[in-house]
Design an enzyme around this catalytic site. Structure first.
Site, PDB file in Angstrom:
ATOM      1  N   SER A 115       0.507  -1.394   0.159  1.00 53.87           N
ATOM      2  CA  SER A 115      -0.058  -0.409  -0.100  1.00 53.87           C
ATOM      3  C   SER A 115       0.993   1.394   0.015  1.00 53.87           C
ATOM      4  CB  SER A 115      -0.667  -0.092   1.325  1.00 53.87           C
ATOM      5  OG  SER A 115       0.003   0.338   2.531  1.00 53.87           O
ATOM      6  N   LYS A 152       1.207   4.580   6.875  1.00 53.10           N
ATOM      7  CA  LYS A 152       0.735   5.329   5.896  1.00 53.10           C
ATOM      8  C   LYS A 152       0.910   7.149   6.038  1.00 53.10           C
ATOM      9  CE  LYS A 152      -2.691   1.835   4.420  1.00 53.10           C
ATOM     10  NZ  LYS A 152      -1.958   1.511   5.248  1.00 53.10           N
TER      11      LYS A 152
END
Length: 203
Positions: A115, A152
Site C-alpha cells: 500500500s 500510512k
C-alpha cells in the site's frame, strides 16, 4: 549495555568526532590532548573501562585500534551508476552517522503489503520508527486505528483526518471522532535486505 557516564560520554564523543573528521581513530596521546589530560595513563584507564563496558573495542596490535561498538559512522565513498566505487580519499564525500539515524528508543516494524509502494516502501521492508504521540501533516507514520496497526501518510484538512496509502489500488482511510486512534511513531528510514545478506536475530 548500560548508558555511559558523563565522563565516558565525553571520551566517546571525542573519539567519534575525531573518526568522523580524520577517518581513523585517535591515539591515546591525541585523546589526552583533545580532552586536556596530562597523563596518557588516565586515558588508558578510561579506555579500559569503556572496553570492559562494551562501548568500544580495541586492537592491541594498533596504537589507533579503537572501534566504537554502538555508534558507527558509515563513509559515503562516491556515487555509482554502474561502476565500482573506489575506496580513496578523493572519492570520500562524507559520513552518515548511525547515531543520528537511530535513537535509543527507535524500533522496527516489518512492512506487509504494497500500500506504500509509490513511496518506495515495499512488502518485507523494515520501517524504522521514532516513537511520537503526534505527527505533522504529510508525514509517514505508524498508526493504531481500532486495534489495527498500519503504515500510512497522515493528512489533515478541514474535512478531517485521513490515513492515505501511496498506492491507487487502496482506499483512503478516514479517522472518525469515535475511532480508537493513536499515532505510534514517525517513519525515519526504510531498511531493505537482499536475500542471503543478513541474519535477523529473534529473541
Amino acid at each position: 549495555m548500560s548508558e555511559p557516564t558523563k565522563r565516558q560520554k565525553q571520551f566517546l564523543d571525542f573519539i567519534e568526532s575525531f573518526i568522523e573528521e580524520k577517518g581513523y581513530s585517535p591515539s591515546m596521546r591525541e585523546i589526552g590532548e583533545g580532552l586536556k589530560l596530562s597523563s596518557t595513563a588516565s586515558v588508558k584507564k578510561m579506555l579500559d573501562r569503556l572496553a570492559e563496558s562494551g562501548f568500544i573495542r580495541r586492537a592491541s596490535s594498533s596504537a589507533r585500534g579503537i572501534e566504537l561498538s554502538r555508534r558507527h559512522s558509515i563513509p559515503i565513498i562516491g556515487r555509482i551508476k554502474a561502476g565500482m566505487p573506489v575506496m580513496s580519499e578523493e572519492n570520500l564525500e562524507g559520513y552518515i552517522s548511525v547515531k543520528d539515524l537511530v535513537r535509543s528508543d527507535s524500533f522496527f516494524l516489518r512492512v506487509e503489503g504494497d500500500s506504500m509502494k509509490n513511496k518506495g516502501i515495499l512488502d518485507g521492508d523494515f520501517a524504522l520508527l521514532r516513537p511520537s504521540p503526534v505527527i505533522d501533516n504529510g508525514k509517514i507514520g505508524a498508526f493504531r486505528l481500532n486495534g489495527e496497526i498500519t503504515l500510512k501518510t497522515f493528512r489533515r484538512n478541514r474535512d478531517g483526518m485521513f490515513l492515505v496509502p501511496e498506492n491507487d489500488d487502496y482506499p483512503i482511510i478516514p479517522v472518525h471522532d469515535g475511532d480508537d486512534f493513536e499515532v505510534i511513531g514517525i517513519l525515519d528510514m526504510v531498511l531493505r535486505f537482499f536475500k542471503g545478506n543478513y541474519d535477523i536475530k529473534y529473541s
